[in-house]
Enzyme design. Structure first.
Site, PDB file in Angstrom:
ATOM      1  N   ARG A  32       4.904   7.195  -2.835  1.00  0.00           N
ATOM      2  CA  ARG A  32       4.266   6.790  -1.584  1.00  0.00           C
ATOM      3  C   ARG A  32       2.925   7.501  -1.487  1.00  0.00           C
ATOM      4  O   ARG A  32       2.749   8.608  -1.998  1.00  0.00           O
ATOM      5  CB  ARG A  32       5.136   7.174  -0.388  1.00  0.00           C
ATOM      6  CG  ARG A  32       4.565   6.679   0.944  1.00  0.00           C
ATOM      7  CD  ARG A  32       5.262   7.283   2.155  1.00  0.00           C
ATOM      8  NE  ARG A  32       4.625   6.798   3.380  1.00  0.00           N
ATOM      9  CZ  ARG A  32       4.836   7.292   4.597  1.00  0.00           C
ATOM     10  NH1 ARG A  32       5.681   8.305   4.752  1.00  0.00           N
ATOM     11  NH2 ARG A  32       4.219   6.800   5.650  1.00  0.00           N
ATOM     12  N   HIS A  33       1.984   6.865  -0.829  1.00  0.00           N
ATOM     13  CA  HIS A  33       0.680   7.492  -0.596  1.00  0.00           C
ATOM     14  C   HIS A  33       0.852   8.798   0.194  1.00  0.00           C
ATOM     15  O   HIS A  33       1.912   9.079   0.761  1.00  0.00           O
ATOM     16  CB  HIS A  33      -0.228   6.540   0.165  1.00  0.00           C
ATOM     17  CG  HIS A  33       0.341   6.104   1.493  1.00  0.00           C
ATOM     18  ND1 HIS A  33       0.371   6.929   2.601  1.00  0.00           N
ATOM     19  CD2 HIS A  33       0.934   4.947   1.870  1.00  0.00           C
ATOM     20  CE1 HIS A  33       0.932   6.291   3.616  1.00  0.00           C
ATOM     21  NE2 HIS A  33       1.300   5.087   3.198  1.00  0.00           N
ATOM     22  N   ARG A  36      -1.825  10.209   6.066  1.00  0.00           N
ATOM     23  CA  ARG A  36      -2.854   9.263   6.508  1.00  0.00           C
ATOM     24  C   ARG A  36      -3.017   9.310   8.014  1.00  0.00           C
ATOM     25  O   ARG A  36      -2.208   9.896   8.733  1.00  0.00           O
ATOM     26  CB  ARG A  36      -2.475   7.836   6.105  1.00  0.00           C
ATOM     27  CG  ARG A  36      -1.142   7.380   6.661  1.00  0.00           C
ATOM     28  CD  ARG A  36      -1.020   5.859   6.656  1.00  0.00           C
ATOM     29  NE  ARG A  36       0.320   5.375   6.950  1.00  0.00           N
ATOM     30  CZ  ARG A  36       0.872   5.346   8.152  1.00  0.00           C
ATOM     31  NH1 ARG A  36       0.216   5.808   9.205  1.00  0.00           N
ATOM     32  NH2 ARG A  36       2.101   4.888   8.327  1.00  0.00           N
ATOM     33  N   ARG A 100      -5.686   3.868   1.059  1.00  0.00           N
ATOM     34  CA  ARG A 100      -4.852   5.076   0.980  1.00  0.00           C
ATOM     35  C   ARG A 100      -4.024   5.141  -0.297  1.00  0.00           C
ATOM     36  O   ARG A 100      -3.772   6.221  -0.816  1.00  0.00           O
ATOM     37  CB  ARG A 100      -3.957   5.191   2.212  1.00  0.00           C
ATOM     38  CG  ARG A 100      -3.013   4.014   2.464  1.00  0.00           C
ATOM     39  CD  ARG A 100      -2.242   4.215   3.765  1.00  0.00           C
ATOM     40  NE  ARG A 100      -1.352   3.112   4.107  1.00  0.00           N
ATOM     41  CZ  ARG A 100      -1.703   2.070   4.826  1.00  0.00           C
ATOM     42  NH1 ARG A 100      -2.950   1.945   5.257  1.00  0.00           N
ATOM     43  NH2 ARG A 100      -0.820   1.123   5.124  1.00  0.00           N
ATOM     44  N   ASP A 280       5.990   3.601   1.878  1.00  0.00           N
ATOM     45  CA  ASP A 280       7.355   4.013   2.196  1.00  0.00           C
ATOM     46  C   ASP A 280       8.329   2.841   2.100  1.00  0.00           C
ATOM     47  O   ASP A 280       9.454   2.990   1.609  1.00  0.00           O
ATOM     48  CB  ASP A 280       7.429   4.660   3.577  1.00  0.00           C
ATOM     49  CG  ASP A 280       6.727   3.841   4.668  1.00  0.00           C
ATOM     50  OD1 ASP A 280       6.279   2.703   4.393  1.00  0.00           O
ATOM     51  OD2 ASP A 280       6.627   4.347   5.808  1.00  0.00           O
TER      52      ASP A 280
END
Length: 419
Positions: A32-33, A36, A100, A280
């Site tokens: 996942r990034h 943010r 992102r 996610d």
């Protein structure tokens, strides 16, 4: 020396030997990034897009640091597997087309492949450019979930909201949902809306923005619970297997196909790592299709590693690890129905249930298909009936005799009696 101690030493040595005999051949890394800004603000939110340096939905500097650390972790874990210097044939990186996720992949690669030797193109920059591939958001069919191009899935979601579990849980939380609706200014309030509000509040809290007075510790905990339930609703709760086939099974099918292809050509294999930068929901969708989802939202920079090994005999096996906390070692995941070191053949057979062979067909609504079949059947029957009537009419005309003949009167009388 005590015999039991000698036996213990022998067992330990044997286990070490078995472990050493396993050779890593290929790994898929999905993450996942990082941290943010909120994707959006609710109507009454005191913090709007202008309060964030790069606006909504953007990777923060904390998110960059998280992925730099994850990349450094991956370097340590696969240091003897991946070449120390970047080699384009060894790794392929794919990201969704969001700032992102693209920036997370780039930050991660900075930690995985710090330049050295000839790869240092500037002595003042300890970084090197590495390609990250993507496709437009409108064309993303592999890493963005849930995909809304499937009528059957939408029908499943509607049915999910009618289940006893969903109805009971939402009824039990009507008070908190009404509170959120009144305080946020949102007109529509459901589990999905609570998830969105929680996400916004969570992002704000991580960046030292004061929470509204109505967000007490008990309210916060209930919002967190409903947010996690939102993930379960999307991928599980009701007809989990079918949801998997229509969602996370898409990505799982691609991963399984790659594992099988690598296993068949290990001696000629150059690609060692497939790195996927996503969200996610992507992580939850894949874990759910593997039946290893823990029911909680995957945190920032969480990482799933699916590793393909071979032993001395060449038999391939699959191991899975999940890293959702940088302070502890990754958790080893076990595919239900298989061992931790799952033979590839068993891995493929078990995951077949979650992978659709014809998703487009499975996405069609049964009622629509049935109606088409009924209409087609009626048209065919109508054509046959019309054909029989025409044949019968022509037959009567062909056999008609002049009026007054006895034969004609006899046929006509029989026809009247039968009617």
């Amino acid at each position: 020396m005590h015999p039991r101690f000698l036996l213990l030493l022998a067992v330990v040595a044997l286990r070490g030997k078995v472990t050493a005999e396993k050779k890593l051949q290929y790994v898929t890394v999905l993450f996942r990034h990082g941290d943010r800004s909120p994707v959006k603000a609710y109507p009454a939110d005191p913090y709007q897009e202008g309060d964030w340096p790069q606006g909504f939905g953007q990777l923060t500097q904390e998110g960059m640091r998280q992925h730099l650390e994850l990349g450094q972790f991956l370097r340590k874990r696969y240091d003897s597997f991946l070449n120390e210097s970047y080699v384009r044939h060894e790794i392929s990186v794919r990201s969704t087309d969001y700032d992102r996720t693209l920036m997370s992949a780039e930050s991660n690669l900075a930690g995985l492949y710090p330049p050295n030797g000839e790869q240092v193109f500037s002595p003042n920059i300890p970084w090197q450019p590495i390609p990250v591939h993507t496709v437009p958001q409108s064309e993303e069919k592999l890493l963005a979930f849930p995909q809304r191009d499937c009528p059957r899935y939408e029908e499943l979601m509607n049915e999910t909201e009618q289940t006893e579990e969903y109805v009971n849980l939402t009824n039990a939380n009507k008070d908190i949902m009404e509170l959120v609706r009144n305080k946020t200014g949102l007109k529509i309030m459901n589990v999905d809306a609570v998830w969105s509000v929680y996400d916004t509040l969570f992002c704000e809290s991580r960046h030292n923005k004061s929470a509204p007075d109505w967000v007490t510790p008990s309210v916060w905990e209930r919002l967190r619970f409903l947010k996690d339930f939102g993930f379960q609703v999307i991928f599980e709760v009701y007809k989990h297997q079918e949801k998997s086939r229509l969602q996370g099974g898409i990505l799982l099918g691609e991963i399984v196909k790659n594992l099988s292809r690598v296993a068949e050509s290990m001696e000629r294999q150059h690609l060692k790592m497939m790195m996927l930068s996503a969200h996610d929901t992507t992580m939850a969708a894949l874990q759910s299709s593997l039946n290893v989802f823990n029911g909680r939202q995957p945190p920032y920079a969480s990482c799933l590693m699916i590793e393909l090994y071979s032993d001395d005999s060449g038999s391939p096996s699959v191991s899975m690890f999940y890293r959702n906390d940088s302070r502890v070692a990754p958790y080893e995941l076990q595919l239900p129905g298989c061992s931790l070191d799952c033979p590839l053949e068993e891995f493929v057979n078990i995951t077949k249930l979650s992978i659709s062979e014809d998703r487009q067909k499975e996405c069609q609504l049964a009622s629509v298909g049935s109606s088409k079949h009924v209409i087609i059947s009626l048209v065919v029957c109508g054509c046959l009936l019309l054909g029989l009537i025409i044949i019968l009419f022509l037959s009567i005309i062909r056999h008609r005799e002049p009026l007054g003949s006895q034969g004609y009167r006899q046929i006509n009388n029989r026809g009247a009696e039968e009617t």
